[in-house]
Design an enzyme around this catalytic site. Structure first.
Site, PDB file in Angstrom:
ATOM      1  N   GLY A  40     -29.688 -26.454  -1.563  1.00  0.00           N
ATOM      2  CA  GLY A  40     -28.651 -27.245  -0.897  1.00  0.00           C
ATOM      3  C   GLY A  40     -28.065 -26.617   0.348  1.00  0.00           C
ATOM      4  N   ASP A  96     -23.493 -25.201  -0.304  1.00  0.00           N
ATOM      5  CA  ASP A  96     -23.261 -26.491   0.354  1.00  0.00           C
ATOM      6  C   ASP A  96     -21.962 -27.113  -0.133  1.00  0.00           C
ATOM      7  OD1 ASP A  96     -24.203 -26.894  -2.234  1.00  0.00           O
ATOM      8  OD2 ASP A  96     -25.761 -28.326  -1.689  1.00  0.00           O
ATOM      9  N   ASP A  99     -17.958 -27.685  -6.386  1.00  0.00           N
ATOM     10  CA  ASP A  99     -17.637 -28.864  -7.185  1.00  0.00           C
ATOM     11  C   ASP A  99     -16.859 -28.389  -8.426  1.00  0.00           C
ATOM     12  OD1 ASP A  99     -17.703 -31.280  -8.542  1.00  0.00           O
ATOM     13  OD2 ASP A  99     -19.842 -31.564  -8.422  1.00  0.00           O
ATOM     14  N   LYS A 127     -14.721 -30.028  -3.363  1.00  0.00           N
ATOM     15  CA  LYS A 127     -14.152 -31.141  -4.147  1.00  0.00           C
ATOM     16  C   LYS A 127     -13.156 -30.526  -5.123  1.00  0.00           C
ATOM     17  CE  LYS A 127     -18.439 -33.823  -4.866  1.00  0.00           C
ATOM     18  NZ  LYS A 127     -19.347 -34.305  -5.941  1.00  0.00           N
ATOM     19  N   PHE A 148     -20.200 -38.573  -4.880  1.00  0.00           N
ATOM     20  CA  PHE A 148     -21.487 -37.877  -4.823  1.00  0.00           C
ATOM     21  C   PHE A 148     -22.055 -38.044  -3.423  1.00  0.00           C
ATOM     22  CE2 PHE A 148     -25.922 -36.921  -5.420  1.00  0.00           C
ATOM     23  CZ  PHE A 148     -25.855 -35.806  -6.241  1.00  0.00           C
ATOM     24  N   ASP A 155     -28.999 -33.245  -1.822  1.00  0.00           N
ATOM     25  CA  ASP A 155     -30.011 -34.201  -2.241  1.00  0.00           C
ATOM     26  C   ASP A 155     -29.573 -35.057  -3.415  1.00  0.00           C
ATOM     27  OD1 ASP A 155     -30.109 -32.104  -4.278  1.00  0.00           O
ATOM     28  OD2 ASP A 155     -31.939 -33.111  -4.956  1.00  0.00           O
ATOM     29  N   ARG A 161     -32.232 -34.642   1.844  1.00  0.00           N
ATOM     30  CA  ARG A 161     -31.795 -33.347   2.401  1.00  0.00           C
ATOM     31  C   ARG A 161     -31.918 -33.307   3.924  1.00  0.00           C
ATOM     32  NH1 ARG A 161     -31.097 -29.840  -1.926  1.00  0.00           N
ATOM     33  NH2 ARG A 161     -32.616 -29.966  -3.605  1.00  0.00           N
TER      34      ARG A 161
HETATM   35  P1  XMP Z   1     -20.659 -26.731  -9.153  1.00  0.00           P
HETATM   36  O1  XMP Z   1     -20.249 -27.846 -10.059  1.00  0.00           O
HETATM   37  O2  XMP Z   1     -21.415 -25.655  -9.880  1.00  0.00           O
HETATM   38  O3  XMP Z   1     -21.651 -27.475  -8.206  1.00  0.00           O
HETATM   39  O4  XMP Z   1     -19.520 -26.212  -8.301  1.00  0.00           O
HETATM   40  C1  XMP Z   1     -22.247 -26.881  -7.170  1.00  0.00           C
HETATM   41  C2  XMP Z   1     -23.629 -27.433  -7.011  1.00  0.00           C
HETATM   42  O5  XMP Z   1     -23.767 -28.760  -7.523  1.00  0.00           O
HETATM   43  C3  XMP Z   1     -24.444 -29.576  -6.617  1.00  0.00           C
HETATM   44  N1  XMP Z   1     -23.559 -30.695  -6.256  1.00  0.00           N
HETATM   45  C4  XMP Z   1     -23.905 -31.737  -5.516  1.00  0.00           C
HETATM   46  N2  XMP Z   1     -25.068 -32.021  -4.921  1.00  0.00           N
HETATM   47  N3  XMP Z   1     -24.119 -33.989  -4.037  1.00  0.00           N
HETATM   48  C5  XMP Z   1     -25.165 -33.154  -4.181  1.00  0.00           C
HETATM   49  O6  XMP Z   1     -26.221 -33.422  -3.610  1.00  0.00           O
HETATM   50  C6  XMP Z   1     -22.908 -33.772  -4.620  1.00  0.00           C
HETATM   51  O7  XMP Z   1     -21.975 -34.550  -4.443  1.00  0.00           O
HETATM   52  C7  XMP Z   1     -22.814 -32.570  -5.395  1.00  0.00           C
HETATM   53  N4  XMP Z   1     -21.791 -32.033  -6.088  1.00  0.00           N
HETATM   54  C8  XMP Z   1     -22.286 -30.868  -6.603  1.00  0.00           C
HETATM   55  C9  XMP Z   1     -24.776 -28.710  -5.429  1.00  0.00           C
HETATM   56  O8  XMP Z   1     -26.111 -28.306  -5.535  1.00  0.00           O
HETATM   57  C10 XMP Z   1     -23.898 -27.506  -5.542  1.00  0.00           C
HETATM   58  O9  XMP Z   1     -24.525 -26.323  -5.100  1.00  0.00           O
END
Ligand code: XMP
Length: 195
Positions: A40, A96, A99, A127, A148, A155, A161
């Site tokens: 990402g 990237d 979350d 987020k 999302f 992706d 991507r």
């Molecule tokens: P966490 O929950 O571990 O998430 O903080 C981080 C990883 O989750 C993926 N991610 C997303 N990928 N759109 C995406 O394409 C999204 O809205 C999204 N939210 C989380 C991403 O790979 C990130 O590194």
């Protein structure tokens, strides 16, 4: 699935320039080891490191929590080889999107175990409303609502991507639609409303 524009190419470019300036100011001439979280952060990292003025080494790790066509996280899978090289280095971990916080919290723990001189985190997108693991990025591009997003390295099921801008993967009028994106972090004057 339809996409709704959220952050334009021009807004991304402005944010990357700002982040580069913030990082240059924070580290000065100290050598920096950038650890990019694949896949990402690949596109973001490529643009960000070209805004950095100090000597930069590049290291990559892989993390995956969205499997197949999911838009909700599953099991976190991490591949992180060669972290012993980070000993006594100033490390900047670049992802990237921040979350739930699971990925960056887990990678931070692995990197700290290698005894770097310092560790700071960069997230292009944040987020904060989704956080389940307490982790905060030192440098943030944009704060976004719980939607999302795809594009600029992000992706869905391996696609999108290559898109130069960032959009929401949900039709207007559904809960995932970014009807009212929040403004960016303090000092960020960018308007995130869809163009
Ligand atoms: P966490 O929950 O571990 O998430 O903080 C981080 C990883 O989750 C993926 N991610 C997303 N990928 N759109 C995406 O394409 C999204 O809205 C999204 N939210 C989380 C991403 O790979 C990130 O590194």
């Amino acid at each position: 699935m339809p996409r709704t524009p959220l952050i334009s190419q021009a807004q991304i470019r402005t944010a990357v320039v700002r982040l580069g300036a913030e990082i240059n100011e924070r580290y000065g001439a100290h050598e920096l080891t950038v650890v990019s979280v694949l896949h990402g952060a690949l596109v973001f990292t490529a643009d960000l490191i070209r805004r950095l003025d100090m000597p930069v080494r590049l290291h990559t790790v892989s993390a995956r929590s969205y499997h197949a066509q999911a838009t909700a996280p599953g099991e976190l899978q991490v591949q992180a080889d060669g972290l012993a090289e980070l000993r006594d280095r100033h490390v900047l971990l670049v992802d990237d999107i921040l979350d739930t916080g699971r990925t960056l919290a887990h990678l931070s723990t692995l990197i700290r175990a290698a005894s770097p001189a310092s560790l700071r985190l960069v997230a292009l997108l944040d987020k904060p409303s989704r956080r389940s693991t307490p982790v905060q990025a030192d440098f943030v591009g944009f704060e976004i609502p719980d939607v999302f997003v795809v594009g600029y390295g992000l992706d869905h099921d391996g696609r999108f991507r290559n898109l130069p801008d960032i959009s929401v993967l949900a039709p207007a009028g559904t809960p995932g639609h970014a009807d009212a994106p929040r403004p960016g972090p303090p000092g960020d004057t960018l308007d995130l409303r869809p163009e």
